[in-house]
Design an enzyme around this catalytic site. Structure first.
Site, PDB file in Angstrom:
ATOM      1  N   HIS A  34       0.925  -1.041   0.015  1.00 30.96           N
ATOM      2  CA  HIS A  34       0.096  -0.131   0.133  1.00 30.96           C
ATOM      3  C   HIS A  34       0.965   1.215   0.083  1.00 30.96           C
ATOM      4  CE1 HIS A  34      -2.665   2.914   2.240  1.00 30.96           C
ATOM      5  NE2 HIS A  34      -3.567   2.421   1.218  1.00 30.96           N
ATOM      6  N   HIS A  76      -0.424  10.406  -2.757  1.00 28.20           N
ATOM      7  CA  HIS A  76      -1.933   9.820  -2.188  1.00 28.20           C
ATOM      8  C   HIS A  76      -3.112  10.961  -2.757  1.00 28.20           C
ATOM      9  CE1 HIS A  76      -4.767   7.980  -0.037  1.00 28.20           C
ATOM     10  NE2 HIS A  76      -4.988   8.767   0.710  1.00 28.20           N
TER      11      HIS A  76
END
Length: 361
Positions: A34, A76
């Protein structure tokens, strides 16, 4: 007399789409890094991806946003005040602004207001310093999708094993609205690299319109899969049009919704609590039917995100009470609960622990 096709069409019209039998799992459960090994290095940096690959990740995740000229960079969010040192650059002070992104009013610095050359002058910072410290702040550049693909290709050759990519297209409708759509650029970038013309690539999004568009555009590229991310059940799908306008994510998690997702995507990416909820005091409960229903619709289930700190673990898997304290064994045990429930892959901030959990089974 009605043909068999007419009879089947009538049956579908009356009863809804028939669900397939649960497919066999395609190999072992896969470990998705991730944003790289983001529990140990600043996210979306080559250092984070390198550590993730060394620690056994099967797939690495770059979240993608756009620069002013349309370059694809890994962040992100398009707001970079919390993940870079942009606030320490006086030459960029005037670019701090407020925008509405997916219905939320956000103040900060945004990638679409910078050229790639300008972003390259910044350095990454830890997004969760209160939990993970600041040891690595200021050491790593921001990187592009092209650079990540080249890096993963080299690491794959060195490790003598395939390493997949699972890019997420962030805020696609917003970027489309300002003249910086990313979908075709992502596909063109994947096509431009020999590695991603054959390596397994999964494109993910919280939106549905762009995934439907990508399904039509992918054509005969069998190495590219699509993953529908699922947000909080009460949340409304951002910027959806057509058949999904006004829908909540809870509607996508029903058997009917999953059957509709299966028309354009290969997998779903729900939050952990959608699969195994927690009690009011933070303890794991029993699994919901979502995994079983998704498999019945022909969809893989690839949830997010396993993290080793107490702050994220169920209370009965923590070590002590301090939010930043890690319980590696606790995270592995939680992953096992989800593996037992039937997940096909999972996202984790600590791929070494994810690898351990899978290898133990």
């Amino acid at each position: 007399m009605m043909s068999k096709w007419a009879v089947m069409a009538l049956a579908l019209a009356v009863s809804g789409p028939a669900l397939a039998q649960e497919p066999p799992r395609n190999g072992p459960v896969l470990v998705y890094a991730h944003r790289g090994a983001s529990a140990l290095r600043p996210e979306h940096t080559l250092a984070a991806y390198a550590l993730a690959i060394r620690d056994g990740a099967d797939v690495v995740e770059p979240d993608l946003v756009s620069t002013r000229e349309g370059a694809l960079v890994a962040r992100h969010e398009n707001e970079i005040g919390s993940t870079t040192d942009v606030a320490q650059h006086p030459e960029f002070a005037s670019r701090r602004t407020t925008k509405v992104i997916d219905g939320q009013r956000i103040t900060g610095w945004f990638t679409e207001d910078f050229t790639l050359a300008e972003l390259k002058t910044l350095r990454a910072r830890e997004r969760l310093p209160e939990l993970r410290g600041t040891r690595w702040d200021g050491q790593f550049q921001l990187v592009t999708l092209d650079e990540i693909i080249d890096f993963v290709a080299a690491e794959s050759a060195a490790a003598h094993r395939p390493i997949g990519l699972i890019p997420e297209i962030k805020h696609p409708s917003y970027f489309h609205s300002i003249g910086l759509p990313m979908e075709d650029k992502v596909l063109a970038t994947l096509q431009a690299h020999a590695y991603t013309r054959s390596a397994t690539v999964t494109i993910q999004s919280f939106e549905t319109d762009n995934l439907r568009y990508l399904r039509a555009r992918i054509g005969d590229r069998p190495n590219i899969r699509l993953l529908q991310l699922l947000d909080n059940s009460d949340a409304v799908l951002p910027d959806a049009t057509g058949p999904d306008k006004g829908k909540r994510y809870a509607e996508l998690e029903t058997p009917q919704g999953l059957s509709e997702i299966a028309q354009y995507a290969d997998a779903i990416g729900p939050g952990l609590d959608s699969l195994i909820p927690r009690t009011a005091d933070g303890r794991l409960m029993t699994p919901t039917p979502l995994i079983q229903n998704a498999h019945a619709a022909g969809l893989r289930v690839e949830p997010y995100t396993f993290r080793p700190e107490n702050n994220f673990l169920p209370v009965d898997y923590r070590k002590g009470t301090a939010p930043a304290t890690r319980n590696d064994d606790g995270m592995v045990a939680v992953v096992h609960k989800f593996m037992d429930a039937g997940v096909d892959a999972f996202f984790t901030d600590d791929p070494a622990l994810g690898r351990r959990a899978v290898d133990q089974r």
